[in-house]
Design a protein around this motif. Structure first.
Motif, PDB file in Angstrom:
ATOM      1  N   SER A   1       0.819  -1.172  -0.157  1.00  0.00           N
ATOM      2  CA  SER A   1      -0.068   0.105  -0.088  1.00  0.00           C
ATOM      3  C   SER A   1       0.911   1.311   0.052  1.00  0.00           C
TER       4      SER A   1
ATOM      5  N   GLY B   1       0.813   3.800  -3.163  1.00  0.00           N
ATOM      6  CA  GLY B   1       0.376   5.085  -2.869  1.00  0.00           C
ATOM      7  C   GLY B   1      -1.183   4.905  -2.547  1.00  0.00           C
ATOM      8  N   GLU B   2      -1.827   3.767  -2.361  1.00  0.00           N
ATOM      9  CA  GLU B   2      -3.178   3.793  -2.098  1.00  0.00           C
ATOM     10  C   GLU B   2      -3.320   2.321  -1.368  1.00  0.00           C
ATOM     11  N   LEU B   3      -4.429   2.477  -0.579  1.00  0.00           N
ATOM     12  CA  LEU B   3      -4.556   1.099   0.049  1.00  0.00           C
ATOM     13  C   LEU B   3      -5.126  -0.020  -0.687  1.00  0.00           C
TER      14      LEU B   3
ATOM     15  N   LYS C   1      -8.599  -1.403  -0.262  1.00  0.00           N
ATOM     16  CA  LYS C   1      -9.832  -0.557  -0.530  1.00  0.00           C
ATOM     17  C   LYS C   1     -10.098  -0.668  -2.076  1.00  0.00           C
TER      18      LYS C   1
ATOM     19  N   SER D   1     -10.572   0.913  -5.457  1.00  0.00           N
ATOM     20  CA  SER D   1      -9.785   2.062  -6.167  1.00  0.00           C
ATOM     21  C   SER D   1     -10.693   2.463  -7.311  1.00  0.00           C
ATOM     22  N   GLN D   2     -10.214   3.670  -7.949  1.00  0.00           N
ATOM     23  CA  GLN D   2     -10.881   4.284  -9.038  1.00  0.00           C
ATOM     24  C   GLN D   2     -10.539   3.548 -10.476  1.00  0.00           C
ATOM     25  N   ARG D   3      -9.771   2.393 -10.249  1.00  0.00           N
ATOM     26  CA  ARG D   3      -9.051   1.962 -11.658  1.00  0.00           C
ATOM     27  C   ARG D   3     -10.441   1.221 -12.369  1.00  0.00           C
TER      28      ARG D   3
END
Length: 145
Positions: free
Chosen positions: A121, A125-127, A130, A132-134
Motif C-alpha cells: 500500500s 500510494g493507495e490502500l 480498498k 480503487s478508481q481503476r
C-alpha cells in the motif's frame, strides 16, 4: 530477551537456550529448525509471487520482495515472545508444545501478511484492500448466428 520484558518476563540467552531469570520454567532450546529460516523462506517465496503479480515498478517490486526479511524477524520475535510469556504466566509444557506449534498461525503469518499488504500500500500510494478508481475490464462477446 527484549519483547518479553515488556510483559514483565525477564529472560536471558545461554547458548541456544532461552532461560527464565526467575527459574519459573525449564530452558527452551532453540533448535536449528526453529531459527526462523523456514518461515523466512516461505515468506520470501510469498513476497516474490506477490511482487511479481503486482503492477508496481521494478524497484518497488524489489522493495516489496525484500521487506519479507524484516517482517519475518518481527513476526518470529512476536511469536517467541508469546511462547515465553505463556510459559511464565501459564503452563510451560503447553507453551513449549501446543502453543509453540500453533503460534506461527496465530502470530507469524497474520503479522507477515498484513505487513506485506501495508508495504504494498505504501509503495502503491493507495490502500490495496480498498476499492480503487481503476477502470474495470469489460469483455464483450459477439453473438454470431
Amino acid at each position: 530477551m527484549g519483547g518479553a520484558s515488556i510483559f514483565g518476563v525477564d529472560t536471558y540467552l545461554q547458548g541456544t537456550n532461552i532461560r527464565s531469570t526467575g527459574g519459573h520454567w525449564d530452558a527452551f532450546n532453540i533448535a536449528g529448525g526453529c531459527s526462523g529460516m523456514r518461515s523466512l523462506m516461505a515468506l520470501l517465496m510469498l513476497s516474490a509471487a506477490w511482487a511479481y503479480l503486482s503492477d508496481l515498478k521494478f524497484w518497488k517490486k524489489c522493495v516489496l520482495f525484500l521487506s519479507a526479511i524484516p517482517l519475518a524477524v518481527i513476526g518470529n520475535g512476536v511469536r517467541i515472545t508469546s511462547i515465553v510469556v505463556m510459559a511464565e504466566y501459564g503452563n510451560p509444557e503447553f507453551a513449549s508444545k501446543t502453543w509453540h506449534d500453533w503460534s506461527g498461525l496465530l502470530f507469524f503469518f497474520p503479522i507477515s501478511l498484513f505487513g506485506l499488504a501495508a508495504v504494498h500500500s505504501l509503495l502503491a500510494g493507495e490502500l490495496i484492500w480498498k476499492p480503487s478508481q481503476r477502470k474495470k475490464l469489460v469483455v464483450k462477446m459477439n453473438k454470431s448466428h
